[in-house]
Scaffold this motif. Structure first.
Motif, PDB file in Angstrom:
ATOM      1  N   GLU A  93       0.825  -1.211   0.000  1.00  0.00           N
ATOM      2  CA  GLU A  93       0.000   0.000   0.000  1.00  0.00           C
ATOM      3  C   GLU A  93       0.857   1.257   0.000  1.00  0.00           C
ATOM      4  O   GLU A  93       0.507   2.261  -0.619  1.00  0.00           O
ATOM      5  CB  GLU A  93      -0.935   0.002   1.211  1.00  0.00           C
ATOM      6  N   HIS A 147       1.995   1.820  -3.458  1.00  0.00           N
ATOM      7  CA  HIS A 147       0.836   2.219  -4.259  1.00  0.00           C
ATOM      8  C   HIS A 147       0.532   3.698  -4.042  1.00  0.00           C
ATOM      9  O   HIS A 147       0.307   4.456  -4.994  1.00  0.00           O
ATOM     10  CB  HIS A 147      -0.374   1.359  -3.890  1.00  0.00           C
ATOM     11  N   LYS A 148       0.573   4.119  -2.779  1.00  0.00           N
ATOM     12  CA  LYS A 148       0.312   5.523  -2.462  1.00  0.00           C
ATOM     13  C   LYS A 148       1.377   6.420  -3.079  1.00  0.00           C
ATOM     14  O   LYS A 148       1.071   7.487  -3.615  1.00  0.00           O
ATOM     15  CB  LYS A 148       0.280   5.708  -0.942  1.00  0.00           C
ATOM     16  N   LYS A 149       2.623   5.983  -3.007  1.00  0.00           N
ATOM     17  CA  LYS A 149       3.721   6.750  -3.591  1.00  0.00           C
ATOM     18  C   LYS A 149       3.528   6.909  -5.094  1.00  0.00           C
ATOM     19  O   LYS A 149       3.783   7.974  -5.664  1.00  0.00           O
ATOM     20  CB  LYS A 149       5.046   6.038  -3.295  1.00  0.00           C
ATOM     21  N   GLU A 202       0.716   9.431  -5.740  1.00  0.00           N
ATOM     22  CA  GLU A 202       1.202  10.785  -5.459  1.00  0.00           C
ATOM     23  C   GLU A 202       2.131  11.294  -6.562  1.00  0.00           C
ATOM     24  O   GLU A 202       2.237  12.496  -6.796  1.00  0.00           O
ATOM     25  CB  GLU A 202       1.916  10.806  -4.114  1.00  0.00           C
TER      26      GLU A 202
END
Length: 336
Positions: free
Chosen positions: A244, A247-249, A252
């Motif tokens: 996760e 994935h967030k990186k 962004e």
């Protein structure tokens, strides 16, 4: 970009000097069990020689962060600063474990394309990939099943499915993929590392490999895309965040992890270069051979705009190399 600043045809032959240097530096570390030592020697040699190439280069695809190895880091400026403005993708050793253990298919590789043309996937280390040669272009779809892709490529190549060979990295994450390939009736060729060599093999006329499938490094995916541009093949990729946080990186960074990326998404335009020199013997090229007074390297050099693929064999006199450069290409590991 003006014509004066476009990558020149001679750039390809300059780049092979860079991969030759990295391979010569890494060659003395083959089989010694030291990944970081060999990679460090290759990085130092590649960095020194790439600084002599007449180009205004920026490293878009570097190496090292994933394996905590020495780096040619993303954003590093390389070349003399004069000449064409280009994106650069490097892997001083594609297959560091192969080099360290003396196994086949370890290479030094570099790819160059016009500035702004390389996809930057630095937020995500891995991607799903499928790559094929010219006779199967337009007959792959990463969004479809393994069986569909194998049957489609077999039909395009006019061969029996049972004669199909699919190259896959030997990883636990590929257990299901391997089972699917075999269930479809095709053969699996497992490789330990180095899926750039696997992708090039899939696009080569004289190779027994028909396609590359599986999850591998994103840097290797961009480098393979440059090779596909030169060889007329095709690669598709999809970013594969490991967790996760990654994935967030990616989100962004503005990356679409659901998108299927084609060859032209990974490397835009049609003026790129690819050079690889063998460190250990492999399907693409043979590795470095040492003689009493020097060494022999074998390289593959390609340019997309002309579609030229060259096999280059070079003989190096070690005392001349040491006169030319502060990097010790011949005795690095022996002096440890």
């Amino acid at each position: 970009m003006s014509d004066a600043l476009r990558p020149d045809r001679n750039l390809a032959m300059e780049l092979v000097r860079v991969t030759e240097a990295a391979a010569l530096a890494a060659g003395r570390w083959v089989g010694r069990g030291d990944k970081l030592g060999g990679d460090g020697a290759a990085v130092d040699a590649m960095r020194e020689l790439i600084g002599t190439v007449d180009m205004d280069g920026v490293v878009v695809i570097g190496e090292g962060e994933k394996d905590e190895a020495p780096m040619l880091f993303n954003g590093e400026k390389v070349g003399t600063g004069h000449g064409p403005a280009v994106d650069v993708a490097v892997d001083p050793i594609d297959g560091t474990r192969l080099m360290a253990e003396g196994r086949p298919n370890s290479i030094a590789v570099i790819a160059v394309a016009e500035r702004g043309s390389m996809f930057d996937p630095s937020a995500v280390f891995y991607m799903r990939k499928i790559a094929v040669g010219p006779d199967a272009v337009g007959h792959i779809d990463l969004s479809k099943s393994t069986e569909w892709n194998i049957l489609s490529v077999a039909k395009a190549k006019n061969i029996d499915v049972g004669d199909m060979t699919v190259c896959v990295l030997d990883r636990p994450r590929h257990a299901e993929l391997i089972a699917e390939i075999r269930a479809a009736g095709a053969k699996v060729r497992l490789i330990m590392d180095g899926d750039v060599a696997g992708g090039v093999a899939a696009a080569s006329d004289d190779s027994s490999v028909d396609m590359l499938m599986g999850i591998g490094g994103t840097p290797e995916g961009i480098i393979t895309a440059c090779a596909m541009k030169c060889m007329g093949g095709e690669i598709q990729g999809q970013l594969w965040p490991q967790d996760e946080a990654e994935h967030k990186k990616a989100v962004e960074a503005g990356l679409d992890v659901d998108a299927i990326l084609g060859t032209d998404d990974l490397v835009r335009g049609d003026n790129c270069f690819f050079a690889a020199t063998g460190i250990t013997n492999g399907d693409m090229v043979r590795g470095v051979s040492y003689r009493a007074n020097g060494a022999v390297t074998r390289s593959l050099v390609m340019r997309s705009k002309s579609g030229t693929v060259r096999h280059v064999e070079a003989r190096h006199r070690m005392e001349k190399l040491r006169e030319f450069s502060a990097v010790d290409y011949g005795q690095g590991a022996q002096n440890q």
